[in-house]
Design a protein around this motif. Structure first.
Motif, PDB file in Angstrom:
ATOM      1  N   LEU A   1      -8.694  16.088  10.897  1.00 54.62           N
ATOM      2  CA  LEU A   1      -9.409  14.909  10.418  1.00 54.62           C
ATOM      3  C   LEU A   1      -8.782  13.624  10.953  1.00 54.62           C
ATOM      4  N   GLY A   2      -7.459  13.530  10.875  1.00 58.42           N
ATOM      5  CA  GLY A   2      -6.787  12.307  11.298  1.00 58.42           C
ATOM      6  C   GLY A   2      -6.937  12.016  12.776  1.00 58.42           C
ATOM      7  N   THR A   3      -6.755  13.034  13.601  1.00 59.83           N
ATOM      8  CA  THR A   3      -6.846  12.808  15.049  1.00 59.83           C
ATOM      9  C   THR A   3      -8.278  12.480  15.469  1.00 59.83           C
ATOM     10  N   GLN A   4      -9.266  13.103  14.813  1.00 65.99           N
ATOM     11  CA  GLN A   4     -10.661  12.817  15.163  1.00 65.99           C
ATOM     12  C   GLN A   4     -11.054  11.395  14.775  1.00 65.99           C
ATOM     13  N   LEU A   5     -10.621  10.955  13.587  1.00 69.37           N
ATOM     14  CA  LEU A   5     -10.922   9.591  13.172  1.00 69.37           C
ATOM     15  C   LEU A   5     -10.241   8.579  14.087  1.00 69.37           C
ATOM     16  N   LEU A   6      -8.996   8.850  14.446  1.00 69.78           N
ATOM     17  CA  LEU A   6      -8.295   7.936  15.348  1.00 69.78           C
ATOM     18  C   LEU A   6      -8.968   7.888  16.718  1.00 69.78           C
TER      19      LEU A   6
ATOM     20  N   HIS B   1     -12.121   8.600  17.622  1.00 73.96           N
ATOM     21  CA  HIS B   1     -13.501   8.165  17.706  1.00 73.96           C
ATOM     22  C   HIS B   1     -13.800   6.870  16.947  1.00 73.96           C
ATOM     23  N   ALA B   2     -12.921   6.490  15.997  1.00 74.80           N
ATOM     24  CA  ALA B   2     -13.206   5.301  15.194  1.00 74.80           C
ATOM     25  C   ALA B   2     -12.083   4.278  15.208  1.00 74.80           C
ATOM     26  N   GLY B   3     -10.846   4.724  15.444  1.00 72.36           N
ATOM     27  CA  GLY B   3      -9.744   3.782  15.512  1.00 72.36           C
ATOM     28  C   GLY B   3      -8.895   3.728  14.252  1.00 72.36           C
ATOM     29  N   THR B   4      -7.807   2.973  14.327  1.00 67.67           N
ATOM     30  CA  THR B   4      -6.822   2.916  13.247  1.00 67.67           C
ATOM     31  C   THR B   4      -7.387   2.285  11.985  1.00 67.67           C
ATOM     32  N   THR B   5      -8.066   1.154  12.137  1.00 70.58           N
ATOM     33  CA  THR B   5      -8.606   0.468  10.958  1.00 70.58           C
ATOM     34  C   THR B   5      -9.582   1.359  10.200  1.00 70.58           C
ATOM     35  N   ALA B   6     -10.419   2.061  10.927  1.00 72.92           N
ATOM     36  CA  ALA B   6     -11.387   2.957  10.285  1.00 72.92           C
ATOM     37  C   ALA B   6     -10.686   4.105   9.558  1.00 72.92           C
ATOM     38  N   LEU B   7      -9.636   4.663  10.171  1.00 74.34           N
ATOM     39  CA  LEU B   7      -8.901   5.759   9.533  1.00 74.34           C
ATOM     40  C   LEU B   7      -8.410   5.350   8.155  1.00 74.34           C
ATOM     41  N   TRP B   8      -7.667   4.240   8.095  1.00 75.32           N
ATOM     42  CA  TRP B   8      -7.076   3.834   6.813  1.00 75.32           C
ATOM     43  C   TRP B   8      -8.137   3.329   5.850  1.00 75.32           C
ATOM     44  N   SER B   9      -9.209   2.735   6.365  1.00 77.08           N
ATOM     45  CA  SER B   9     -10.289   2.257   5.493  1.00 77.08           C
ATOM     46  C   SER B   9     -11.017   3.426   4.827  1.00 77.08           C
ATOM     47  N   VAL B  10     -11.274   4.480   5.600  1.00 83.60           N
ATOM     48  CA  VAL B  10     -11.920   5.669   5.035  1.00 83.60           C
ATOM     49  C   VAL B  10     -11.035   6.286   3.962  1.00 83.60           C
ATOM     50  N   MET B  11      -9.736   6.376   4.214  1.00 84.43           N
ATOM     51  CA  MET B  11      -8.818   6.936   3.229  1.00 84.43           C
ATOM     52  C   MET B  11      -8.762   6.072   1.968  1.00 84.43           C
ATOM     53  N   ALA B  12      -8.793   4.749   2.141  1.00 82.01           N
ATOM     54  CA  ALA B  12      -8.778   3.847   0.986  1.00 82.01           C
ATOM     55  C   ALA B  12     -10.040   4.021   0.144  1.00 82.01           C
ATOM     56  N   CYS B  13     -11.189   4.141   0.793  1.00 82.85           N
ATOM     57  CA  CYS B  13     -12.444   4.355   0.064  1.00 82.85           C
ATOM     58  C   CYS B  13     -12.419   5.675  -0.693  1.00 82.85           C
ATOM     59  N   LEU B  14     -11.844   6.697  -0.085  1.00 83.16           N
ATOM     60  CA  LEU B  14     -11.726   7.987  -0.763  1.00 83.16           C
ATOM     61  C   LEU B  14     -10.840   7.866  -1.998  1.00 83.16           C
ATOM     62  N   CYS B  15      -9.788   7.051  -1.922  1.00 86.69           N
ATOM     63  CA  CYS B  15      -8.925   6.825  -3.090  1.00 86.69           C
ATOM     64  C   CYS B  15      -9.693   6.159  -4.233  1.00 86.69           C
TER      65      CYS B  15
END
Length: 421
Positions: A363-368, A370-384
């Protein structure tokens, strides 16, 4: 709860033993590097070997819970630690990729055996009012050992990566010796009561304090397992994806070590937070929801930060949420378990980490990518944030020794009891 109330001697000795064990727990992050360096294989192949290790930890965790309830916690801990030591020495001594793969899988099969009994001993050795504090201290003990582990890894890793596994094996054996000498002798678990249906199971628990141990049929535990798996998946991103995310931001990937140290130091120094009067008064669903909002705040910091000081502050906020979660969730699982079943309940819940360890790298490598760093942490924050809302609605509230709810309303306690029946 009085702040000066000491924890039982058994718990304090077990925490000390886990610190010793954690001092050597730095070899696994270097398993991929060792395979690439010594056997001249691709990063993809080395990653598959690490994934095989991660998959093997799932049956290991389940076996640890079952053995803890059947042959005893102390014996299971010693067995698991000795198995880890043998497998790590085999990795250090292996001369071919095939033997390294076999040793890595064997390490995975032994790696989680000692976790469920360690947690069960803590949960069953302290009164209910001390469980959150005891599990928070376990998290702090592992963090304190991890801080020393990083320094040892930096020293030994410059010499030869194989010595990391040798040293890790040595600390496993020392921890096993401490547990064998210091912890009390195992006592046989109560025999499960015969199955007489749902009402009979509730009567067994109320009248004799025991019931048939069927964690996979306990809806309350499965709810906690689902949210716990999602949390573990987020947690693993802050370990696996963080160095890659820093590099994409133009920062040294090695700075992740500083962020790990800052998080560990916060976990140790913030222990009094778990004993504050206002945090103790929070019900378990509210405390877990608040903790996940702290996680979200830290992840938003990761998404927006561009400097090391800002990242360090974000890591500190993240670790405060992590501290509150670890204390509460393991106390909750222990409370859900019938007498003599803590090991198996904690083992089933602990499979969340094995699942996360398998899925997080993908999951982490695919998000990085195809979407980038900001998207990775933003998606994780929304999940929280989503998990915070789910905890308020779904998470059961622990029930007291007499079966009375500890939350603010009797209706919530009744719903939790119904979910466990």
């Amino acid at each position: 709860m009085p702040r000066s109330e000491p924890l039982p001697r058994t718990v304090r000795l077990l925490l000390l033993a886990r610190v010793v064990n954690q001092l050597g727990a730095f070899s696994l992050p270097f398993l991929t590097a060792l395979i690439c360096a010594d056997h001249d294989v691709s990063l993809t192949t080395a990653g598959l070997v690490s994934a095989a290790f991660g998959l093997a930890t799932i049956p290991s965790r389940l076996a640890g819970g079952g053995l803890a309830d059947r042959i005893g916690g102390r014996t299971t801990i010693v067995l698991g630690l000795c198995g880890c030591a043998v497998a790590q020495l085999a990795i250090a001594a292996s001369t071919s990729l095939a033997w390294t793969v076999v040793a890595a899988v064997l390490l995975g099969l032994a790696f989680e055996l000692y976790e469920p009994p360690s947690q069960a001993i803590i949960g069953e050795s302290v009164p209910e009012r001390q469980r959150v504090r005891a599990f928070s201290l376990l998290s702090a003990a592992l963090a304190a050992g991890g801080m020393g582990a990083g320094l040892l890894a930096a020293l030994l890793g410059r010499w030869d990566l194989r010595w990391l596994f040798v040293t890790d094996a040595a600390t496993c054996l020392v921890c096993a010796l401490l547990v064998r000498l210091a912890l009390p002798r195992d006592r046989p678990a109560p025999r499960p009561a015969p199955d007489r249906g749902d009402q009979g199971e509730r009567d067994d628990r109320d009248d004799r304090g025991r019931s048939a141990v069927r964690p996979l049929r306990d809806r309350a535990l499965l709810t906690v397992l689902a949210t716990g798996t999602a949390y573990a998946l987020i947690n693993q991103q802050t370990v696996i994806a963080l160095p890659l995310a820093l590099a994409r931001r133009g920062l040294p990937g090695a700075d992740a070590g500083l962020l790990f140290t800052a998080a560990a130091a916060t976990t140790v120094l913030a222990q009094p937070l778990a004993r504050l009067a206002w945090t103790s008064r929070l019900t378990t669903p509210v405390a877990l929801a608040f903790a996940h909002l702290l996680l979200a705040a830290g992840l938003v910091g990761y998404a927006l930060a561009r400097t090391l000081p800002a990242l360090l502050a974000s890591a500190a906020v993240w670790s405060l949420g992590d501290l509150l979660i670890m204390g509460r969730v393991y106390a909750l699982v222990t409370d859900l378990a019938p007498r003599g079943g803590s090991g198996r309940y904690l083992a089933v819940f602990g499979t969340s980490w094995g699942i996360a360890a398998t899925l997080a790298p993908i999951l982490g490598t695919q998000l990085l990518a195809h979407a980038g760093t900001t998207a990775l942490w933003s998606v994780m924050a929304c999940l929280c944030v989503l998990l915070a809302a789910l905890h308020l609605r779904l998470t059961p509230r622990p029930s007291g020794p007499a079966g009375l709810p500890l939350g603010r309303t009797a209706r919530a306690g009744t719903q939790g009891a119904a979910a466990r029946s």
